[in-house]
Design an enzyme around this catalytic site. Sequence first.
Site, mmCIF file in Angstrom:
data_model
loop_
_atom_site.group_PDB
_atom_site.id
_atom_site.type_symbol
_atom_site.label_atom_id
_atom_site.label_comp_id
_atom_site.label_asym_id
_atom_site.label_seq_id
_atom_site.Cartn_x
_atom_site.Cartn_y
_atom_site.Cartn_z
ATOM 1 N N CYS A 1 13.751 38.331 24.443
ATOM 2 C CA CYS A 1 14.006 37.394 25.544
ATOM 3 C C CYS A 1 13.274 37.805 26.833
ATOM 4 O O CYS A 1 12.059 37.670 26.885
ATOM 5 C CB CYS A 1 15.511 37.238 25.727
ATOM 6 S SG CYS A 1 15.904 35.670 26.507
ATOM 7 N N HIS B 1 18.264 37.067 20.711
ATOM 8 C CA HIS B 1 18.918 38.374 20.921
ATOM 9 C C HIS B 1 19.528 38.908 19.629
ATOM 10 O O HIS B 1 20.743 38.737 19.417
ATOM 11 C CB HIS B 1 20.051 38.205 21.930
ATOM 12 C CG HIS B 1 19.614 37.940 23.321
ATOM 13 N ND1 HIS B 1 19.458 38.938 24.259
ATOM 14 C CD2 HIS B 1 19.307 36.790 23.942
ATOM 15 C CE1 HIS B 1 19.081 38.412 25.402
ATOM 16 N NE2 HIS B 1 18.974 37.110 25.248
ATOM 17 N N GLU C 1 20.337 41.810 18.977
ATOM 18 C CA GLU C 1 21.272 42.915 19.298
ATOM 19 C C GLU C 1 22.700 42.401 19.517
ATOM 20 O O GLU C 1 23.632 43.186 19.598
ATOM 21 C CB GLU C 1 20.764 43.705 20.518
ATOM 22 C CG GLU C 1 20.939 43.063 21.880
ATOM 23 C CD GLU C 1 19.951 41.931 22.180
ATOM 24 O OE1 GLU C 1 19.187 41.509 21.287
ATOM 25 O OE2 GLU C 1 19.975 41.451 23.329
#
Length: 203
Positions: free
Chosen positions: A79, A171, A173
């Site tokens: 991002c 994302h 994560e």
Amino acid sequence: MPTVGVLALQGAFREHLAALRRVGARTVEIRRRKHMEGIDALVIPGGESTTIGKLLAEGDMLDPLKTRLQSGMPVYGSCAGLILLCKTIEGSDQPRLGVLDATVRRNAFGRQVNSFEAKLAVPEIGTAPFHAVFIRAPVITEVGAGVRILAEIDGRAVAVRENNILATSFHPELTPDLRLHRYFTGMCGACAKQALDRERANV
Ligand code: GLN
């Protein structure tokens, strides 16, 4: 396993640290220039790309990091991290690393659609779709000849790779699927081997 530095100036760095540890990497938080000395690879998290870029410039980290990335150190940007890696940012002269041969449009899904989730095909990491979380996400609008598009939404590139550089608009994560982090640590091994081969060839 590589030692991966995670840029920890702002944004979602803790989640990247946790995911990288889960796939077996050693991790280091990069807050100042001296922290990057022992790292084999770098992750740039999501957050606010203008803030991260400004803090990198103020900490005299932009040029040394850029030099290391240009000499082949693996890097993964998610991002805001993707934005900082791109050579061209539409309509902006904000500070950046500018090593990825691509043009990015920030907040490309518009104000109405700040955040959304999608099941994304990413054949490079396997056949099962990736549950991707997009938050005020950018898209890549143009890529150079050496850039491979790894995933698209409605014909817009949201994951790319150019040699040692991996970047996603979303994302990984924030979800338990570790395939992208594992793919990145795999990339680190391959880049390290290439560097060693180059060194040997020069002897
Ligand atoms: N819109 C942010 C930027 O331009 C990126 C958002 C994110 O990293 N989740 O920097």
